[in-house]
Design a protein around this motif. Structure first.
Motif: not given
Ligand code: SF4
Length: 488
Positions: A72-85, A92-106
């Motif tokens: 799950v990526a994007g604005c919802l992650v910026e706001r509800y990171r812990d709750e989603i997980q 399996d993984a979340v990627v915020g709007t400020g960490e797009l490059e983390e998509i590779l690790a995710a």
């Protein structure tokens, strides 16, 4: 799966580009995919709900289908990171709007090798890939707005305390997901305005512009790939370059971009009302390939409501701005959007807004019911307007606009326009559809084509000269009369 606005779509394109460069193969077939990515929106309640529903739907594919990872990526992650997980264990993984490059690790893929950029003629003060070393701050206007705005996210459960800072550049890989011949370029990210109903600054961070030459390089590369329409996007494109120490940065950028050979249409979304300068309008009027189109979200027209929204101005000031715009760029299509039911909005405020809409006669108009968002300043305001009143006001305002639009569209009959053909209509294979310079991608009405004229077939992504033969409330019907002079 990309939800939300064009800014989010560009983020999706960047993530797809990164994954593609790392060797992943893209598919839109959820049944066939091994890794599912949902890029979410959390602008208002309805957007949040759509995001959660989509995540849950994708989670089913992980349980019953081929997929083995759900990201799950994007604005919802910026706001509800812990709750989603916490609440959706299939994620399996979340990627915020400020960490797009983390998509590779995710996705369990290696990071790409870092690309070394040419030095820029500008001092860049943003962090992230566009930050190339220290320098003194040159963002006095931004700093002033920041001091008036809200940049604390500590009250949000699960959100990280620091704000996103990422911004892609022309060296970042990107796979376009837009229709043929059309592409967005994000020229800035974040926002420093203090609008009290809005949580975007908390989701996307402080305003930061991409460097001038990076935008030009990306535009040139897109045109070389066959793109003929570029739409510049940002929360507020009219502030472009303030943080780089540029005056009239957007006008300067448009001047340079308009000179790119084979770029037929150039437009920008969105303008902040008091940032529409004489130089910007002159630039729009000067270049034929800058579309006669301006999207300026005004949000309201009643002085007291605008004051409470922390935006200022009033109907009279806006009418003067509109007059100035129409004088400078005759025939320009104006789009705006309003929020009805903001806390404390009285019947009188609403009537002021209705009168303003009748006078301003916008070409395109969107109305949103106020959505009470935790983290916004307006969340704490009293005198909330009941939901039923909000719905009624929304309907009434749209009705007024429908009459205006119908009358204005009637004058289009017999007009000839260049139309960028986008393919068979979603509604019926008997019609094709496209857009004119007065229609921004995905937002405004459509031009339906029911007569190909002398052509046996039309080509998607090409321009045709069309005559309008019929009009509806928002859409128009046309017949092809020739190839467009815009054709390459
Ligand atoms: S409404 Fe627009 S200008 Fe205002 S804070 Fe939100 S993104 Fe910025």
């Amino acid at each position: 799966m990309s939800l939300g606005c064009p800014k989010n779509l560009v983020d999706s394109e960047v993530m797809m580009g990164l994954l593609d460069r790392a060797g992943a193969e893209m598919t839109s077939d959820v049944e066939a995919a091994e890794i599912l990515v949902v890029n979410t929106c959390s602008f208002i309640d309805a957007a949040k709900q759509e995001s959660v529903d989509t995540i849950l739907e994708m989670a089913q594919h992980k349980v019953a289908g081929r997929a083995r990872r759900l990201i799950v990526a994007g604005c919802l992650v910026e706001r509800y990171r812990d709750e989603i997980q916490k609440n959706i264990p299939e994620v399996d993984a979340v990627v915020g709007t400020g960490e797009l490059e983390e998509i590779l690790a995710a996705a369990g893929l290696d990071r790409p090798r870092p690309v070394v950029e040419e030095p820029s003629p500008f001092t860049i003060l943003n962090a992230g890939p566009e930050s190339q070393g220290p320098g003194p701050s040159t963002r006095p206007e931004g700093d002033l707005r920041e001091s008036q705005g809200r940049f604390s996210r500590t009250a949000w459960d699960g959100a990280e305390a620091h704000l996103p800072q990422y911004l892609y550049d022309h060296t970042t890989p990107r796979l376009l997901a837009t229709k043929k011949a059309s592409a967005y370029i994000k020229i800035a990210e974040g926002c420093d305005h203090p609008c009290s109903f809005c949580v975007i600054p908390n989701l996307r961070g402080k305003f930061r512009s991409r460097r001038f030459e990076s935008v030009i390089a990306e535009a040139e590369s897109l045109v070389a790939q066959g793109v003929r329409e570029i739409t510049l996007i940002g929360q507020d494109t009219t502030c472009y370059g303030e943080d780089l120490g540029l005056k009239d940065g957007l006008a300067q950028l448009l001047d340079r971009l308009a000179a790119i050979p084979n770029l037929n249409w150039l437009r920008f979304l969105y303008a902040y009302p008091n940032k529409i300068t004489g130089r910007l309008l002159e630039t729009m009027a000067k270049h034929e390939n800058i579309c006669s189109y301006l999207d300026v979200p005004l949000q309201h027209a009643s002085g007291p409501v605008l004051k409470s929204m922390k935006r200022g101005a009033n109907a009279e000031i806006f009418l003067k701005t509109i007059e100035k715009v129409r004088e400078a760029v005759p025939g320009i299509a104006l789009r705006t959007s309003f929020i009805v039911g903001f806390p404390g909005e009285t019947e009188e405020d609403f009537e002021t807004l209705c009168d303003f809409v009748r006078l301003a006669k916008f070409d395109w108009l969107g109305v949103f019911g106020y959505s009470d968002e935790e983290g916004s300043r307006a969340f704490g305001l009293e005198s909330k307007v009941p939901a039923r009143t909000i719905e009624r006001r929304k309907r009434e305002l749209m009705k007024i606009q429908q009459r205006i639009s119908k009358r204005a569209k009637a004058a289009w009959v017999g007009k000839e326009l260049d139309v960028l053909v986008e393919g068979e209509s979603d509604e019926t294979p008997l019609l094709w559809e496209g857009r004119s310079e007065f229609h921004a991608p995905e937002i405004d009405g459509k031009v339906f084509i029911n007569d190909f004229g002398a052509f046996e077939e039309l080509h998607v992504g090409r321009f045709y000269r069309c005559e309008i033969t019929e009009v509806h409330d928002y859409d128009v019907v046309a017949r092809v009369v020739a190839k467009s002079g815009n054709q390459l």
